[in-house]
Design an enzyme around this catalytic site. Structure first.
Site, PDB file in Angstrom:
ATOM      1  N   HIS A 125      -1.845   5.653  -0.859  1.00  0.00           N
ATOM      2  CA  HIS A 125      -2.408   7.011  -0.922  1.00  0.00           C
ATOM      3  C   HIS A 125      -2.308   7.479  -2.382  1.00  0.00           C
ATOM      4  CE1 HIS A 125      -2.396  11.404  -0.216  1.00  0.00           C
ATOM      5  NE2 HIS A 125      -2.943  11.146   0.952  1.00  0.00           N
ATOM      6  N   ASP A 202       6.951   4.917   1.286  1.00  0.00           N
ATOM      7  CA  ASP A 202       6.211   6.118   1.669  1.00  0.00           C
ATOM      8  C   ASP A 202       6.073   6.091   3.187  1.00  0.00           C
ATOM      9  OD1 ASP A 202       4.312   7.952   2.399  1.00  0.00           O
ATOM     10  OD2 ASP A 202       2.833   7.377   0.886  1.00  0.00           O
ATOM     11  N   GLN A 205       3.164   7.989   7.155  1.00  0.00           N
ATOM     12  CA  GLN A 205       2.434   7.576   8.363  1.00  0.00           C
ATOM     13  C   GLN A 205       3.280   6.735   9.311  1.00  0.00           C
ATOM     14  OE1 GLN A 205      -0.456   8.768   9.168  1.00  0.00           O
ATOM     15  NE2 GLN A 205      -1.082   9.666   7.225  1.00  0.00           N
ATOM     16  N   LYS A 228       3.439  16.047   9.384  1.00  0.00           N
ATOM     17  CA  LYS A 228       2.817  14.896  10.058  1.00  0.00           C
ATOM     18  C   LYS A 228       3.639  14.446  11.259  1.00  0.00           C
ATOM     19  CE  LYS A 228       0.619  13.167   5.880  1.00  0.00           C
ATOM     20  NZ  LYS A 228      -0.839  13.352   5.912  1.00  0.00           N
ATOM     21  N   CYS A 366      -8.042   9.935   0.429  1.00  0.00           N
ATOM     22  CA  CYS A 366      -7.102   9.910  -0.698  1.00  0.00           C
ATOM     23  C   CYS A 366      -6.631   8.490  -0.999  1.00  0.00           C
ATOM     24  CB  CYS A 366      -5.894  10.810  -0.442  1.00  0.00           C
ATOM     25  SG  CYS A 366      -6.313  12.524  -0.251  1.00  0.00           S
TER      26      CYS A 366
END
Ligand code: PMP
Length: 407
Positions: A125, A202, A205, A228, A366
């Site tokens: 991202h 990261d 997600q 999220k 993104c």
């Protein structure tokens, strides 16, 4: 024993799912961008505003102490959720983006000089690219990129070849927000460690969709956003191993992060406060903690299993549509499906689905370098959450078929 996964009951916790758009029932399939909030989260936040609100950490008075206790209890909830060793390792931020900027800036200042290298992957991202580019322009560091195959899987042999004595950091997504690929972060971390290099994961997600144990992964840093994972916007987490965080300089200066200030010399507060300048979003951290309680009560394993079933079903059904092309066909895949149909522009598909009440994402997500690698300008992305149903997927497929017939 775990309770049955009662989808009807779960959906009742999310009032927005009752909404209609354009006179059609809302089918919300943009969970990769943000998730909807259960009453348990919003109620806890308004309850705290109505009955506790006071600034944390500084006050001697009753409300301030109560607010501080709630805020610090939320830190403990986060610690438990990702199985960190200590609450000193849990830094509250505004979200994934701020967490990565904090780390790139602070780690870069302490440990990177001109010519040093950071390894990213081609599917990152922008949040995990641009902070490193800013560091590159400030300090002359070099970015190296892990390539992938056409299924959207990182090439591990190529990854190993990227290491040199100048490699100072690896920063990769746990799950791709476009392809859904679940990257083998444990393996990537083990190799980086064998080269003496720390790893930032990261988790934007992954956190909402699977159990995450930072000690089991042996991640040095792990970051995610509250919004999220069914929590509020504006709050997120930077997990860092204490031995790393101890050695990093502060990112922002201000109140809360200091021990004492004079114009001659200022000393910094202990962990994790050293990285938390200014009044924290203490109502937001309550919301985040209630969101983590919510998903924990359903069970992350159960959520993962349910969403896997949904994703498999959606993949099978979407493949029935003629001209369907799914981008991202890794063996290990999370609950994200990016697709294109024939030469229908992703934006047209998204706009027309929207008129049917179906919310999907379109565009580059993104992740423009990934789009370049895929040779597309953008995709349509359906991303599932714990409250989605097979009926909603049937509506998506019917919608996609209907739009296809129009072209
Ligand atoms: N990384 C990934 C993989 C993401 O999917 C996102 C959100 N789309 C981000 C980082 C940025 O998250 P936020 O905007 O909440 O900071």
């Amino acid at each position: 024993m775990k309770h049955m996964y009662d989808i009807e009951q779960i959906r009742k916790d999310f009032p927005i799912l009752e909404r209609q758009v354009y006179g059609k029932p809302l089918v919300y399939l943009d969970n990769g961008a943000t998730t909807q909030k259960p009453r348990q989260v919003v109620d806890a936040m308004s309850e705290e505003y109505y009955s506790v609100n006071a600034n944390v950490h500084r006050g001697v008075h009753f409300l301030s102490q109560q607010a501080t206790e709630l805020h610090e209890a939320s830190r403990e909830t986060v610690r438990r959720f990702i199985h960190a060793r200590s609450t000193n390792e849990i830094v509250f931020t505004r979200g994934t983006t701020e967490s990565i900027n904090l780390l790139a800036s602070s780690f870069g200042e302490a440990f990177m000089k001109e010519g040093d290298e950071v390894i990213l992957s081609v599917m990152e991202h922008h949040s995990n690219i641009v902070p490193w580019q800013l560091l590159a322009s400030r300090r002359g560091i070099v970015i190296r990129v892990i390539p992938m195959n056409d299924r959207g899987e990182l090439l591990i042999d190529e990854y190993r070849k990227l290491f040199s004595e100048r490699t100072k950091m690896v920063s990769v997504a746990h799950v791709s927000n476009v392809l859904g690929t679940v990257n083998p972060v444990k393996e990537l971390i083990a190799y980086a460690h064998s080269q003496g290099v720390p790893v930032l994961v990261d988790g934007a997600q992954s956190i909402p969709h699977m159990p995450v144990d930072v000690q089991q992964l042996d991640a040095d840093f792990y970051v995610f956003s509250g919004h999220k994972v069914y929590g509020p916007t504006g709050v997120g987490v930077l997990y860092g191993k204490e031995e790393w965080l101890d050695r990093l300089p502060p990112y922002q200066g201000g109140g809360e992060m200091i021990q004492s200030v004079s114009f001659q010399k200022t000393t910094f507060n202990e962990l994790p406060f050293k990285f938390e300048a200014g009044t924290p979003d203490y109502i937001g951290t309550t919301g985040l903690a209630r969101a983590l309680d919510y998903v924990s009560s359903l069970g992350m394993d159960q959520i993962a299993a349910y969403e896997q079933e949904l994703t498999a079903y959606a993949t099978r059904r979407l493949m029935e549509v003629s001209g369907m092309r799914i981008l991202g066909t890794a063996d290990a895949k999370g609950s994200v499906i990016s697709f294109l149909v024939g030469n229908i522009h992703h934006f047209d598909m998204g706009t027309l689905l929207d008129r049917l009440g179906i919310a999907v994402r379109t565009g580059h997500h993104c992740a423009q370098p990934l789009m370049q690698r895929l040779g597309v300008e953008g995709t349509v992305r359906a991303s599932f959450g714990l409250y989605n149903t097979k009926e909603e997927i049937d509506l998506l497929v019917a919608g996609v078929e209907r739009v296809s017939r129009m072209f």
